[in-house]
Design a protein around this motif. Structure first.
Motif, mmCIF file in Angstrom:
data_model
loop_
_atom_site.group_PDB
_atom_site.id
_atom_site.type_symbol
_atom_site.label_atom_id
_atom_site.label_comp_id
_atom_site.label_asym_id
_atom_site.label_seq_id
_atom_site.Cartn_x
_atom_site.Cartn_y
_atom_site.Cartn_z
ATOM 1 N N GLN A 196 68.714 12.522 -14.913
ATOM 2 C CA GLN A 196 69.340 13.900 -14.481
ATOM 3 C C GLN A 196 70.521 14.459 -15.399
ATOM 4 O O GLN A 196 70.502 15.472 -15.929
ATOM 5 N N ARG A 197 71.399 13.329 -15.471
ATOM 6 C CA ARG A 197 72.669 13.650 -15.920
ATOM 7 C C ARG A 197 72.455 13.810 -17.570
ATOM 8 O O ARG A 197 73.083 14.916 -18.035
ATOM 9 N N ASP A 198 71.936 12.743 -18.080
ATOM 10 C CA ASP A 198 72.150 12.611 -19.566
ATOM 11 C C ASP A 198 70.932 13.374 -20.262
ATOM 12 O O ASP A 198 71.158 13.841 -21.474
ATOM 13 N N ASN A 199 69.760 13.385 -19.412
ATOM 14 C CA ASN A 199 68.523 14.028 -20.203
ATOM 15 C C ASN A 199 68.004 15.405 -19.688
ATOM 16 O O ASN A 199 67.131 15.916 -20.137
ATOM 17 N N TYR A 200 68.857 15.743 -18.639
ATOM 18 C CA TYR A 200 68.454 17.119 -17.687
ATOM 19 C C TYR A 200 67.135 17.245 -17.554
ATOM 20 O O TYR A 200 66.384 18.295 -17.458
ATOM 21 N N LEU A 201 66.634 15.798 -16.922
ATOM 22 C CA LEU A 201 65.115 15.965 -16.621
ATOM 23 C C LEU A 201 64.955 16.553 -15.142
ATOM 24 O O LEU A 201 65.822 16.099 -14.288
ATOM 25 N N PRO A 202 64.028 17.618 -14.947
ATOM 26 C CA PRO A 202 63.757 17.948 -13.416
ATOM 27 C C PRO A 202 63.186 16.641 -12.563
ATOM 28 O O PRO A 202 62.563 15.638 -13.124
ATOM 29 N N LEU A 203 63.416 16.611 -11.236
ATOM 30 C CA LEU A 203 62.775 15.765 -10.660
ATOM 31 C C LEU A 203 61.492 15.370 -10.731
ATOM 32 O O LEU A 203 60.922 14.304 -10.263
ATOM 33 N N SER A 204 60.531 16.624 -11.080
ATOM 34 C CA SER A 204 59.304 16.475 -11.045
ATOM 35 C C SER A 204 58.861 15.535 -12.127
ATOM 36 O O SER A 204 57.929 14.900 -12.025
ATOM 37 N N ILE A 205 59.570 15.816 -13.307
ATOM 38 C CA ILE A 205 59.406 14.859 -14.497
ATOM 39 C C ILE A 205 59.472 13.470 -14.016
ATOM 40 O O ILE A 205 59.022 12.348 -14.602
ATOM 41 N N ILE A 206 60.956 13.084 -13.606
ATOM 42 C CA ILE A 206 61.283 12.103 -13.364
ATOM 43 C C ILE A 206 60.445 11.214 -12.224
ATOM 44 O O ILE A 206 60.060 10.048 -12.228
ATOM 45 N N GLY A 207 59.734 12.134 -11.269
ATOM 46 C CA GLY A 207 58.811 11.572 -10.513
ATOM 47 C C GLY A 207 57.251 11.118 -11.128
ATOM 48 O O GLY A 207 57.037 10.092 -10.966
ATOM 49 N N GLU A 208 57.137 11.892 -11.937
ATOM 50 C CA GLU A 208 56.062 11.226 -13.070
ATOM 51 C C GLU A 208 56.079 10.130 -13.738
ATOM 52 O O GLU A 208 55.392 9.336 -13.888
#
Length: 260
Positions: free
Chosen positions: A71-83
């Motif tokens: 979240q902090r370094d790659n600015y990924l949304p939780l939906s992508i992190i969940g995938e």
């Protein structure tokens, strides 16, 4: 674990407040509410105490750190992190994908673990470790040879005739470094309600595949030559990769209705 970051004592289980205190030096905006939100989104799944309080083990903390870092370094949304979590990418990043990637000391020696140590490091209970052992997913090391496992399905070290005649208890079973990775992966499966009795299907299929591949490389070994062993190793690696790819495609077809 992130280099230079604080860590909890090995095997320690922490409350949600203690986790916030531990990780706040890395993630200054971390709060109890944020951790609860990540749990609501099914991205983390800490255990619960008998009183219903959240209890975070080393694995839970590393998964949480992995999520917060993306979240902090790659600015990924939780939906992508969940995938990414659904694909198991967090396990590969945190713990490695092979047995030799788990817990190998700088000297190259592979550690061994008791059931209690596996429990502390994986987040599974000792009873769940025993269940994985009884279904053959975890295999204790043989007492007289740390590189040789006890027969599949052996739930504990066996008492020898001499030990039995002397009334001695069998030694505590120990597990190799690959057992820690298996236990951690099994912990992930458990969050979906899949227990050892379910995972034995995967284990049995893997054993059958391994036997088939061993037969496949026999002509290479029988041919002999200076490079026979290396050629066999390369062929085995290729067979395993092909198997994983085929399994993924076939499973994707079987579960097609769940994909958008």
């Amino acid at each position: 674990m992130s280099a230079g970051s604080e860590s909890s004592p090995p095997g320690a289980r922490l409350s949600i407040g203690e986790v916030v205190a531990l990780l706040r030096t890395e993630f200054s905006d971390l709060t109890d509410s944020k951790i609860r939100f990540l749990e609501d989104r099914k991205l983390i799944s800490p255990a619960r105490t008998a009183g219903g309080y959240r209890s975070f083990g080393p694995h839970d903390i590393e998964v949480l750190r992995w999520i917060l870092t993306r979240q902090r370094d790659n600015y990924l949304p939780l939906s992508i992190i969940g995938e990414q979590i659904d694909r198991g990418e967090h396990l590969a990043d945190i713990w490695g994908t092979g047995a030799t990637d788990v817990g190998v000391s700088p000297s190259g020696d592979s550690p061994t673990y008791s059931a209690e140590e596996l429990s502390a490091e994986s987040g599974l209970s000792v009873a769940e470790i025993a269940e994985l052992t009884s279904f053959g997913l975890l295999v204790p090391l043989a007492d007289d040879d740390p590189d040789r496992s006890l027969p599949t399905g052996t739930g504990a070290a066996q008492t020898s005739p001499v030990q039995a005649s002397l009334g001695l208890e069998p030694p505590e079973p120990r597990y190799g470094s690959s057992a820690l990775l298996i236990a951690r992966i099994s912990r992930e499966f458990a969050t979906y309600g899949l227990q050892a009795r379910h995972l034995r299907v995967i284990r049995n299929a893997a054993v059958r595949d391994a036997s088939m591949f061993e037969q496949g490389i026999q002509p290479i070994l029988h041919a002999g030559g200076a490079s026979a062993d290396l050629d066999a190793q390369r062929s085995m690696s290729r067979l395993v990769a092909l198997c994983e790819r085929l399994r993924s495609v076939v499973m994707g077809e079987a579960l097609r209705r769940y994909w958008p």
